[in-house]
Design a protein around this motif. Structure first.
Motif, PDB file in Angstrom:
ATOM      1  N   LEU A 106      41.913  33.703  48.976  1.00 35.49           N
ATOM      2  CA  LEU A 106      42.586  34.962  49.317  1.00 35.49           C
ATOM      3  C   LEU A 106      43.410  34.820  50.586  1.00 35.49           C
ATOM      4  O   LEU A 106      44.509  35.376  50.695  1.00 35.49           O
ATOM      5  CB  LEU A 106      41.561  36.076  49.482  1.00 35.49           C
ATOM      6  N   ILE A 107      42.891  34.056  51.540  1.00 33.56           N
ATOM      7  CA  ILE A 107      43.630  33.837  52.784  1.00 33.56           C
ATOM      8  C   ILE A 107      44.928  33.083  52.504  1.00 33.56           C
ATOM      9  O   ILE A 107      45.994  33.407  53.048  1.00 33.56           O
ATOM     10  CB  ILE A 107      42.749  33.097  53.806  1.00 33.56           C
ATOM     11  N   VAL A 108      44.861  32.070  51.643  1.00 40.96           N
ATOM     12  CA  VAL A 108      46.067  31.315  51.271  1.00 40.96           C
ATOM     13  C   VAL A 108      47.086  32.243  50.610  1.00 40.96           C
ATOM     14  O   VAL A 108      48.284  32.198  50.912  1.00 40.96           O
ATOM     15  CB  VAL A 108      45.711  30.144  50.334  1.00 40.96           C
ATOM     16  N   GLU A 109      46.606  33.087  49.684  1.00 34.65           N
ATOM     17  CA  GLU A 109      47.494  34.045  49.003  1.00 34.65           C
ATOM     18  C   GLU A 109      48.173  34.971  50.013  1.00 34.65           C
ATOM     19  O   GLU A 109      49.367  35.251  49.921  1.00 34.65           O
ATOM     20  CB  GLU A 109      46.689  34.874  48.006  1.00 34.65           C
ATOM     21  N   LEU A 110      47.383  35.463  50.981  1.00 36.54           N
ATOM     22  CA  LEU A 110      47.934  36.379  51.971  1.00 36.54           C
ATOM     23  C   LEU A 110      48.980  35.695  52.839  1.00 36.54           C
ATOM     24  O   LEU A 110      50.011  36.280  53.172  1.00 36.54           O
ATOM     25  CB  LEU A 110      46.818  36.953  52.845  1.00 36.54           C
ATOM     26  N   LYS A 111      48.726  34.465  53.236  1.00 38.03           N
ATOM     27  CA  LYS A 111      49.689  33.730  54.055  1.00 38.03           C
ATOM     28  C   LYS A 111      51.024  33.612  53.340  1.00 38.03           C
ATOM     29  O   LYS A 111      52.086  33.783  53.943  1.00 38.03           O
ATOM     30  CB  LYS A 111      49.148  32.336  54.385  1.00 38.03           C
ATOM     31  N   GLU A 112      50.975  33.320  52.050  1.00 38.53           N
ATOM     32  CA  GLU A 112      52.205  33.171  51.279  1.00 38.53           C
ATOM     33  C   GLU A 112      52.898  34.515  51.076  1.00 38.53           C
ATOM     34  O   GLU A 112      54.129  34.582  51.021  1.00 38.53           O
ATOM     35  CB  GLU A 112      51.897  32.524  49.924  1.00 38.53           C
ATOM     36  N   SER A 113      52.122  35.590  50.972  1.00 36.06           N
ATOM     37  CA  SER A 113      52.699  36.907  50.700  1.00 36.06           C
ATOM     38  C   SER A 113      53.203  37.618  51.948  1.00 36.06           C
ATOM     39  O   SER A 113      54.228  38.293  51.913  1.00 36.06           O
ATOM     40  CB  SER A 113      51.656  37.800  50.010  1.00 36.06           C
ATOM     41  N   LEU A 114      52.477  37.450  53.065  1.00 39.76           N
ATOM     42  CA  LEU A 114      52.811  38.196  54.279  1.00 39.76           C
ATOM     43  C   LEU A 114      53.775  37.464  55.196  1.00 39.76           C
ATOM     44  O   LEU A 114      54.437  38.081  56.021  1.00 39.76           O
ATOM     45  CB  LEU A 114      51.531  38.522  55.055  1.00 39.76           C
ATOM     46  N   GLY A 115      53.838  36.139  55.088  1.00 36.08           N
ATOM     47  CA  GLY A 115      54.712  35.387  55.987  1.00 36.08           C
ATOM     48  C   GLY A 115      54.105  35.293  57.376  1.00 36.08           C
ATOM     49  O   GLY A 115      53.017  34.754  57.557  1.00 36.08           O
ATOM     50  N   ASP A 116      54.784  35.842  58.362  1.00 35.01           N
ATOM     51  CA  ASP A 116      54.329  35.784  59.753  1.00 35.01           C
ATOM     52  C   ASP A 116      53.127  36.704  59.923  1.00 35.01           C
ATOM     53  O   ASP A 116      53.269  37.931  59.922  1.00 35.01           O
ATOM     54  CB  ASP A 116      55.472  36.204  60.682  1.00 35.01           C
ATOM     55  N   CYS A 117      51.920  36.134  60.068  1.00 34.32           N
ATOM     56  CA  CYS A 117      50.721  36.964  60.084  1.00 34.32           C
ATOM     57  C   CYS A 117      49.560  36.262  60.777  1.00 34.32           C
ATOM     58  O   CYS A 117      49.602  35.060  61.036  1.00 34.32           O
ATOM     59  CB  CYS A 117      50.310  37.335  58.657  1.00 34.32           C
ATOM     60  N   ILE A 118      48.538  37.050  61.081  1.00 36.71           N
ATOM     61  CA  ILE A 118      47.257  36.541  61.577  1.00 36.71           C
ATOM     62  C   ILE A 118      46.195  37.062  60.624  1.00 36.71           C
ATOM     63  O   ILE A 118      46.134  38.267  60.351  1.00 36.71           O
ATOM     64  CB  ILE A 118      46.969  37.027  63.013  1.00 36.71           C
ATOM     65  N   ILE A 119      45.355  36.169  60.098  1.00 38.97           N
ATOM     66  CA  ILE A 119      44.353  36.561  59.114  1.00 38.97           C
ATOM     67  C   ILE A 119      42.968  36.150  59.599  1.00 38.97           C
ATOM     68  O   ILE A 119      42.746  34.999  59.985  1.00 38.97           O
ATOM     69  CB  ILE A 119      44.638  35.920  57.744  1.00 38.97           C
ATOM     70  N   ALA A 120      42.039  37.087  59.576  1.00 39.99           N
ATOM     71  CA  ALA A 120      40.653  36.824  59.935  1.00 39.99           C
ATOM     72  C   ALA A 120      39.796  36.899  58.673  1.00 39.99           C
ATOM     73  O   ALA A 120      40.127  37.606  57.716  1.00 39.99           O
ATOM     74  CB  ALA A 120      40.163  37.841  60.962  1.00 39.99           C
ATOM     75  N   GLY A 121      38.690  36.158  58.681  1.00 39.87           N
ATOM     76  CA  GLY A 121      37.767  36.196  57.554  1.00 39.87           C
ATOM     77  C   GLY A 121      36.377  36.584  58.024  1.00 39.87           C
ATOM     78  O   GLY A 121      35.947  36.167  59.098  1.00 39.87           O
ATOM     79  N   ALA A 122      35.680  37.383  57.226  1.00 32.77           N
ATOM     80  CA  ALA A 122      34.323  37.806  57.574  1.00 32.77           C
ATOM     81  C   ALA A 122      33.425  37.652  56.351  1.00 32.77           C
ATOM     82  O   ALA A 122      33.783  38.090  55.256  1.00 32.77           O
ATOM     83  CB  ALA A 122      34.312  39.248  58.066  1.00 32.77           C
ATOM     84  N   GLN A 123      32.239  37.043  56.541  1.00 37.41           N
ATOM     85  CA  GLN A 123      31.322  36.795  55.432  1.00 37.41           C
ATOM     86  C   GLN A 123      30.294  37.900  55.251  1.00 37.41           C
ATOM     87  O   GLN A 123      29.679  37.995  54.192  1.00 37.41           O
ATOM     88  CB  GLN A 123      30.575  35.479  55.663  1.00 37.41           C
ATOM     89  N   THR A 124      30.092  38.707  56.276  1.00 34.91           N
ATOM     90  CA  THR A 124      29.069  39.750  56.217  1.00 34.91           C
ATOM     91  C   THR A 124      29.640  41.086  56.690  1.00 34.91           C
ATOM     92  O   THR A 124      30.694  41.125  57.339  1.00 34.91           O
ATOM     93  CB  THR A 124      27.865  39.396  57.117  1.00 34.91           C
ATOM     94  N   PHE A 125      28.902  42.153  56.387  1.00 37.00           N
ATOM     95  CA  PHE A 125      29.326  43.480  56.831  1.00 37.00           C
ATOM     96  C   PHE A 125      29.322  43.560  58.358  1.00 37.00           C
ATOM     97  O   PHE A 125      30.218  44.154  58.962  1.00 37.00           O
ATOM     98  CB  PHE A 125      28.399  44.554  56.246  1.00 37.00           C
ATOM     99  N   ALA A 126      28.303  42.959  58.988  1.00 40.63           N
ATOM    100  CA  ALA A 126      28.203  43.000  60.448  1.00 40.63           C
ATOM    101  C   ALA A 126      29.399  42.330  61.102  1.00 40.63           C
ATOM    102  O   ALA A 126      29.976  42.856  62.068  1.00 40.63           O
ATOM    103  CB  ALA A 126      26.902  42.335  60.905  1.00 40.63           C
TER     104      ALA A 126
END
Length: 208
Positions: free
Chosen positions: A17-37
């Motif tokens: 999903l992060i790869v997809e977002l990078k290609e779709s958004l262009g100039d961006c910062i993406i964070a990933g979270a594995q848990t609700f906390a």
């Protein structure tokens, strides 16, 4: 610069999903979270324009409609100005309706969701349309991944090997261009790069 948060406990899915977002958004910062906390902490510490949510997170019963919606509602409330997209492997009509009522902009089933599809969803959301895509297991071909090729080189190689009888190369370039929102000439360039790499390594598959 746009900021996005991907809330997904499965490492491979989150990275995809992060790869997809990078290609779709262009100039961006993406964070990933594995848990609700972790997600809640990220939303408290930072402002995000876009949040992708898998409601089946650790610590919650993924089969409980009530708990899944509780996760979604809490995240929407923590980032009220963001665009929220739910992506799940347990999609259903009732949950889709409930998500829309909570202010979610898109509800997507994981199964059968193809590469490049997220960009089309974002385009639909940008037009203030609710994007609804249920899971579909209708794959007609196996996926192809060849080491040494970039993701786009691998994708155009895969599409080229899946050509239908009578389908021309330029038609395949047009399909990839639409899928990844690039120019057909760029798709052709990726194909030529991939073919040259495969020829040099002596691994050129039949049909290319």
């Amino acid at each position: 610069m746009r900021r996005a948060l991907v809330i997904e406990d499965q490492d491979l899915m989150r990275q995809a999903l992060i790869v997809e977002l990078k290609e779709s958004l262009g100039d961006c910062i993406i964070a990933g979270a594995q848990t609700f906390a972790l997600a809640h902490r990220a939303l408290t510490d930072d402002l995000f324009d876009l949040v992708l949510i898998d409601p089946g997170l650790p610590g919650f019963d993924p089969t409980s409609s009530e708990e899944r919606l509780k996760v979604i509602e809490a995240i929407v409330q923590a980032a009220p100005s963001a665009i929220h997209i739910v992506i799940t492997g347990s999609d259903n009509d009732k949950e889709a309706v409930a998500c829309r009522e909570l202010g979610v902009s898109a509800y997507l089933g994981k199964t059968g969701f193809s590469r490049g599809g997220l960009g089309n969803v974002l385009d639909q959301v940008a037009r203030d349309e609710f994007s609804l895509r249920y899971s579909k297991a209708n794959a007609q071909f196996t996926e192809l991944h060849i080491s040494g090729l970039t993701p786009r080189e691998s994708r155009i190689t895969e599409l080229m090997m899946q050509r239908r009888p009578g389908e021309r190369r330029k038609d395949v370039f047009a399909r990839m261009a639409e899928e990844l929102r690039i120019e057909p000439a760029s798709a052709e360039r990726y194909f030529k790069q991939a073919r040259a790499k495969l020829m040099r390594s002596g691994r050129l598959p039949r049909g290319l």
